[in-house]
Design an enzyme around this catalytic site. Structure first.
Site, mmCIF file in Angstrom:
data_model
loop_
_atom_site.group_PDB
_atom_site.id
_atom_site.type_symbol
_atom_site.label_atom_id
_atom_site.label_comp_id
_atom_site.label_asym_id
_atom_site.label_seq_id
_atom_site.Cartn_x
_atom_site.Cartn_y
_atom_site.Cartn_z
ATOM 1 N N HIS A 1 0.869 -1.181 0.000
ATOM 2 C CA HIS A 1 0.000 0.000 0.000
ATOM 3 C C HIS A 1 0.907 1.233 0.000
ATOM 4 C CE1 HIS A 1 -2.689 3.012 1.913
ATOM 5 N NE2 HIS A 1 -3.694 2.277 1.473
ATOM 6 N N GLN B 1 -4.357 -5.310 6.741
ATOM 7 C CA GLN B 1 -5.342 -6.225 6.145
ATOM 8 C C GLN B 1 -5.273 -7.615 6.765
ATOM 9 O OE1 GLN B 1 -7.675 -5.262 4.231
ATOM 10 N NE2 GLN B 1 -6.924 -3.296 3.497
ATOM 11 N N LYS C 1 -10.406 -1.089 10.279
ATOM 12 C CA LYS C 1 -10.603 -2.277 9.426
ATOM 13 C C LYS C 1 -10.932 -3.491 10.292
ATOM 14 C CE LYS C 1 -7.155 -0.525 6.151
ATOM 15 N NZ LYS C 1 -7.933 0.113 5.094
HETATM 16 N N1 7TS Z 1 -1.585 -0.890 4.662
HETATM 17 C C1 7TS Z 1 -2.489 -1.635 4.007
HETATM 18 C C2 7TS Z 1 -2.120 -3.023 3.574
HETATM 19 C C3 7TS Z 1 -3.759 -1.121 3.782
HETATM 20 O O1 7TS Z 1 -4.664 -1.869 3.149
HETATM 21 C C4 7TS Z 1 -4.084 0.196 4.202
HETATM 22 C C5 7TS Z 1 -5.412 0.814 3.922
HETATM 23 C C6 7TS Z 1 -3.103 0.910 4.902
HETATM 24 C C7 7TS Z 1 -1.863 0.341 5.097
HETATM 25 C C8 7TS Z 1 -3.357 2.273 5.451
HETATM 26 O O2 7TS Z 1 -4.252 2.215 6.501
HETATM 27 P P1 7TS Z 1 -4.801 3.540 7.194
HETATM 28 O O3 7TS Z 1 -5.823 3.046 8.149
HETATM 29 O O4 7TS Z 1 -3.643 4.192 7.861
HETATM 30 O O5 7TS Z 1 -5.368 4.377 6.085
HETATM 31 N N2 7TS Z 1 -6.089 0.269 2.818
HETATM 32 C C9 7TS Z 1 -7.194 0.755 2.224
HETATM 33 C C10 7TS Z 1 -7.826 0.076 1.177
HETATM 34 O O6 7TS Z 1 -7.449 -0.979 0.700
HETATM 35 N N3 7TS Z 1 -8.897 0.778 0.783
HETATM 36 O O7 7TS Z 1 -8.972 1.888 1.545
HETATM 37 C C11 7TS Z 1 -7.925 1.877 2.446
#
Ligand code: 7TS
Length: 410
Positions: free
Chosen positions: A127, A207, A230
């Site tokens: 990501h 994830q 999540k």
């Molecule tokens: N790493 C992974 C593997 C992710 O899927 C996400 C967010 C993040 C880091 C970042 O997380 P945050 O909570 O700090 O934003 N992924 C997604 C997605 O797949 N669709 O929207 C956000």
């Protein structure tokens, strides 16, 4: 008979008020859990109760409410400790989310140590939040970013990983589950290989934690990052787990209240772990909500949730494979939580709009993983991602809606 037969999905669904909503007059089929999951009443009520009867700032007041809120906040930390099996409470640092957790490690662990000639090793399926913080720190220090390639099936090329890991590698940072492909990476193997060369490993668990039981001590990872939203918890709250020895050796990431023991103009003494990394008034309600979310998930059990979701993934995969002109992006042997796909004739955004009209919420786009899109030479995918409350019937609705979409565009 699958494991899903013993799983009381109807009663789980009853706990999530939003699942009773109608979208465009159709029952909501929520398949965008990888972006953010929904909340059970237990989480909503925990936050409501805090604000109604137990809220104040923490770690500062002698008055009752401050003490109550402090206790609730630290109970949240205790829930996280148990959930990931950290050795102790002070290895659990609250952040705003995975993104901040990774930036914290990049700036506080990597930046002071890196110099020209050093390398950070990531993978092609990260990501953006596990790419850009490392690009920033490489720019700041002259270090270089190295990338483990992925196969056509969406698996890490582990022989290339072994070649790229070397005495110049200062840190490996890898996602446990890909948000764009669903691939479950062999993180235990990666950690073992890295440790053999004395290289620490950060695991992006954003994830993974909703789908796979995680034990940071068994994995022996050095850092582990995830987000509350999540995992059926609130937004704006996340976790950085770090081994005590590493966290103790790192300077604070931000300065401010709560992260100090004493301040004078001659100098400041920093607080002990984990408070050294929790400057300012934290997301108290977020922590309370996350604690309730963890308690909720643990009541069902991640093993049971994983088995249920695996049933959904298998069924959805076999159903989608039968659709002419549909191509699944990411066919790793070991997957969790989601399916990315493209249709020959229809742009993913149009798929998303058409499915929305049927009440089906999926995400379309590059999923903040543009290098993955570039790898497969596609602009975007449609992604259906599963949670503990999804059902086989909802997969049928998804499949029906895809057929309808193809019909409209052919
Ligand atoms: N790493 C992974 C593997 C992710 O899927 C996400 C967010 C993040 C880091 C970042 O997380 P945050 O909570 O700090 O934003 N992924 C997604 C997605 O797949 N669709 O929207 C956000």
């Amino acid at each position: 008979m699958s494991n899903t037969d013993q799983y009381d999905v109807a009663s789980i669904r009853n706990d999530f008020p939003i699942l009773g909503e109608k979208i465009h007059g159709k029952p909501l089929v929520y398949l965008d859990n990888a972006a953010s999951s929904q909340h059970p009443a237990q989480v909503i009520n925990a936050v409501k109760e805090l604000y109604e009867s137990g809220y104040s700032n923490i770690h500062r007041g002698v008055h009752q409410l401050s003490q109550d809120a402090t206790k609730a906040y630290e109970n949240g930390r205790s829930a996280v400790r148990g959930f990931i099996n950290a050795d102790c409470m002070h290895e659990v640092v609250f952040t705003s989310g995975t993104t901040e957790s990774i930036n914290l490690v990049a700036q506080s662990y990597a930046r002071p140590r890196l110099q020209k000639g050093d390398e950070i090793l990531i993978t092609h399926m990260e990501h953006h939040s596990n790419i850009v913080p490392w690009q920033i720190v490489c720019e700041q220090t002259g270090a270089e970013l190295k990338v483990v390639p992925i196969s056509d099936r969406g698996e890490l090329e582990m022989d290339r990983f072994a070649e790229l890991l070397n005495e110049r590698t200062a840190l490996v940072s890898v996602t446990q589950v890909s948000n764009a492909l669903g691939t479950v990476n062999p993180v235990a193997e990666i950690i073992e290989a890295a440790h053999a060369l004395g290289v620490p490993v950060l695991v992006d668990g954003a994830q993974a934690v909703p789908h796979i039981p995680v034990d940071v001590q068994a994995l022996d990872c050095d850092f582990y990052a995830f987000s509350g939203h999540k995992l059926y918890g609130p937004t704006g709250i996340g976790v950085l787990y770090g081994k005590e020895k590493l966290l103790n050796a790192m300077p604070p990431y931000q300065g401010g209240g709560d992260m100090i023991l004493s301040v004078s103009f001659d100098g400041t003494t920093y607080n002990t772990l984990p408070y050294k990394f929790e400057a300012g008034t934290p997301n108290i309600a977020g922590v309370v909500g996350l604690g309730a979310a963890i308690e909720y998930v643990q009541k069902t059990g991640l093993g049971a949730i994983a088995a249920h979701e695996y049933g959904l993934l298998e069924y959805a995969t076999s159903e989608l494979k039968q659709i002419d002109g549909l191509r699944i992006i990411g066919e790793a042997d070991h997957k969790a939580g989601l399916i990315s796909f493209v249709l020959d004739q229809v742009h993913p955004h149009d798929i998303g709009t058409m499915l929305d009209a049927e009440g089906v919420a999926i995400r379309t786009g590059h999923h903040c993983a543009q290098p993955v899109m570039e790898r497969y030479k596609i602009p975007a995918t449609a992604r259906a991602s599963f949670g503990m409350y999804n059902t086989l019937q909802e997969i049928d609705v998804l499949v029906e809606a895809i057929h309808k979409t193809i019909g409209m565009f052919s």
